[in-house]
Design an enzyme around this catalytic site. Sequence first.
Site, PDB file in Angstrom:
ATOM      1  CD  GLU A  52      38.422 -45.965  92.394  1.00  0.00           C
ATOM      2  OE1 GLU A  52      38.118 -47.159  92.391  1.00  0.00           O
ATOM      3  OE2 GLU A  52      39.110 -45.439  93.294  1.00  0.00           O
TER       4      GLU A  52
ATOM      5  N   GLY B 160      33.688 -41.935 100.449  1.00  0.00           N
ATOM      6  CA  GLY B 160      34.259 -41.715 101.771  1.00  0.00           C
ATOM      7  C   GLY B 160      35.643 -41.124 101.686  1.00  0.00           C
ATOM      8  CB  ALA B 161      38.697 -41.547 101.782  1.00  0.00           C
TER       9      ALA B 161
ATOM     10  CG  ASN C 283      43.466 -39.416  94.574  1.00  0.00           C
ATOM     11  OD1 ASN C 283      42.841 -39.921  93.668  1.00  0.00           O
ATOM     12  ND2 ASN C 283      42.905 -38.631  95.481  1.00  0.00           N
TER      13      ASN C 283
ATOM     14  CG  HIS D 163      39.924 -48.958 102.783  1.00  0.00           C
ATOM     15  ND1 HIS D 163      39.504 -50.255 102.635  1.00  0.00           N
ATOM     16  CD2 HIS D 163      39.745 -48.371 101.566  1.00  0.00           C
ATOM     17  CE1 HIS D 163      39.099 -50.451 101.403  1.00  0.00           C
ATOM     18  NE2 HIS D 163      39.225 -49.320 100.722  1.00  0.00           N
ATOM     19  CD  GLU D 164      40.462 -44.683 100.891  1.00  0.00           C
ATOM     20  OE1 GLU D 164      41.033 -44.786  99.787  1.00  0.00           O
ATOM     21  OE2 GLU D 164      39.316 -45.145 101.093  1.00  0.00           O
TER      22      GLU D 164
ATOM     23  CG  HIS E 154      43.311 -48.600  98.304  1.00  0.00           C
ATOM     24  ND1 HIS E 154      43.074 -49.761  97.614  1.00  0.00           N
ATOM     25  CD2 HIS E 154      42.085 -48.144  98.689  1.00  0.00           C
ATOM     26  CE1 HIS E 154      41.773 -50.003  97.573  1.00  0.00           C
ATOM     27  NE2 HIS E 154      41.147 -49.042  98.222  1.00  0.00           N
TER      28      HIS E 154
ATOM     29  CD  GLU F 211      38.203 -50.175  96.681  1.00  0.00           C
ATOM     30  OE1 GLU F 211      38.296 -50.276  97.923  1.00  0.00           O
ATOM     31  OE2 GLU F 211      38.599 -49.169  96.054  1.00  0.00           O
TER      32      GLU F 211
END
Length: 882
Positions: free
Chosen positions: A128, A269-270, A273, A305-306, A309, A328
């Site tokens: 990304e 930060g991260a 995927n 957060h990740e 997603h 986001e």
Amino acid sequence: MRTDTPQTIRLKDYKPHPYVMRHVALDVRLDPQRTQVYTSLTMAPNPASEQPGGPLVLDGEAIELVSISIDDRTLDETHYCVDDDTLTIHHPPAGDFTLVMETTCNPDANTALSGLYRSSGVYCTQCEAEGFRRICYSIDRPDNLAVYRVRIEAGKADVPVLLANGNLVDHADMAGSDRHFAVWEDPFPKPSYLFALVAGDLACVEDSFTTMSGRDVALKIYVEHGKEDRCDWAMQSLKASMRWDEEAFGREYDLDIFMIVAVSDFNMGAMENKGLNVFNDKYILARPDTATDQDYANIEAIIAHEYFHNWTGNRITCRDWFQLCLKEGLTVFRDQEFTCDLRSRPVKRITDVRLLRSHQFPEDAGPLAHPVRPGSYIEINNFYTATVYEKGAEVVRMMKTLLGPEAFRKALDLYFDRHDGEAATVEDFVQCMADVSGRDMSQFFRWYEQAGTPAVTAAGEWNEADGTYSLTVQQEVPDTPGQTQKGPHLIPLGIGLVGVGGEDIALRSSSPGWDARGLIELTKATQSFVFDGVGERPVLSLNRGFSAPVRLSTGNDARDTLFLMAHDSDGFNRWEAGQTAARNLILDTMPALAANEALPSAEPLIEALRQVLQDQSLEPAFMSAMLTLPGETDLASHIGKNVDPGLVHEAREQVRSALGTGLKDQLAHAWSVNEVTGDYSPDAASAGCRALRFAALSLMAAADLETGAKMAFDLFSSAGNMTEKAAALAVLSAYDRPERDEALERFYADYEDDHLVVDKWFAFHAMRPLEDCADRVRGLMKHPAFKLTQPNRVRALVGTFAAANPVRFNAPDGSGYRLVADLIIELDPVNPQVAARTAAGFKSWRVLERRRRAAAEGELRRIEVVENLSRDTREIVTRCLS
């Protein structure tokens, strides 16, 4: 690196690609200098395109094409052409076809850390926004969703772990060779930016999670050997995130395995995927002796957060990069709610607004201002901004406020049901809100299209004779680059009227825009509301819970402000009243200092804070927030023009000293009674007690440096955890004291082999507000532990200096600007993304006083004329100067 004339990409020009990739098969044969990638793409003309078919243009950058064939027919150079950015096949077949290519790339040479690179010997990817094109030729855009099958091959001794997205379907040693392979399949179609590959010699920490439907999911965190004991908190946070998303939003995880890999070199930060999150290791690794309370909280929030997603970003992705806020902003909102539920909602809200005001408000007020959904860009990496993330989250929060929790949840469920497996737009998301609520959301949509922070002014009048309170509210949306004609926003404002006894008055109104939930909806430039049954003089409490991201002026005088600070039932507005009182005192102190006149009295604020510290109903974390004055960046943003950062710093320190003196006994008591004994725990209550202690210590040192420095050094020497050590160093670093230098030397000696703790050491040097700071930072750039190729190290030293030390970055002699400009020029050929983000530190230069403004502009122009400047950095510098 691309050095051609930058091309502006515009939202209005969006068109579907003439072709679509339906299936991607990769065979990646890893080698440090020459990795071979065999790509098989199942292609077809795109029926959604206005002109399907024609020449096939694929994205590709920094890779070498070895061979190419279509349907087993090898193509020669008359059938295609290659330039720095694309591969064009002139006459592909009219129907479905299979395109096979062999390409090579050099992971070791990839210092940009985009695509396939190596970090401490570990192969990893960052795709990304546009990194997949640095691995193979493809349609590298988010609206092309394909199913991926990935084979990875490498030497087994050096690279025993082979990971990719999805589920592992095959793994074996290769006969007659020292190599092995693994095959991964992801059954969910995804865009190329969610592709991930990690391979190396890594340790694994394992656990499992049972979903709400009873499925068992294997959880694995991969880290460097010897750091397995630092993964416990990350694993706890992952499981808490998975459970919360089921309970709060009904979202269950969908694969058999969820993996996280921690790497030390990472631009972000991260990265979320699908099934294989790649993390900057600072947001995974934690142990009491190496990580602070803030580190633990960051790990918890960023893992959440990740993971979130998976639904808001992966299962439903973006049609194009202009829709970045769709994934986001929504996901930041979700992780904020997660933290609110696990910790303290008022304290979390305060923390988020502090971040918004220190980062996004200045962005919205400067040359880098852009809408939450921008209309154009040159380099999309430059739009991973506070506006897209934090303001984007506030926009989602306003929709929840307007709809109410129940309707908002139904609208999200509709969004998931309607768009699962699709590349969606902001319009798709907002339409779900409209369909469930029956609201016309067209005016609200301006929050996505108009840049700038609305200024809201309120004036109220109580009529004792008829027991009414009349409120007139005005809004103004300021001009921003490229936008001057703007319509009024739909602004939801939480409201309360506080009576003389400190209790909320029951509100009744028949005015248009009044909502009995305690909300007024501002839709016009000027709007009036009348409240009935108000039998006593009230004090206005507006924008409760920070219900809208606006700059607010209520007209409350100093007495009313201090009254709200003591009595407002809304925790956020109670804190806000304290911030307003402190800000006004600092701003009044500035001209007195400049004229060498008597300083305004801090006694009213001291007394108000004394009452706060004596209020046993308040949690320690909230008290700590009340003791923390508005930051220098926030103050400068509030002043808005001809800012003297040195005077801002001096006035703020003067007020801190006055508070430390006036609250001496209360601060000493808070320091004493909030000591946390026993084994360290990062839980919210313990962290809150420590935060209050350290806020008290900071003010005591500001008032009595001799005593404060001794207390801080004693704390450093006896500290049982990194939180205490870091708090002590934060106090000591602000002053020119022998204890500071001794503590910093001991700190480095104790932790020189731990790169994450050494990052803290660099940051402490960069935060010192003393005149020699720029020289100290420049000297540390020659330190053996400082490397331009390590983003965390660059951010810790130069990023901290530019973003967290405004008085020295904005030194009147321009030395701070020269230091940062020199770093940007040196870093840009190595890592354009990090260089560009560092350049964004100049975003507020136009609000400065004349001398500093001229010095900052001079450095920006020096960067602008650098030969072969990347388009990442050039775009930021050009926008700053335009």
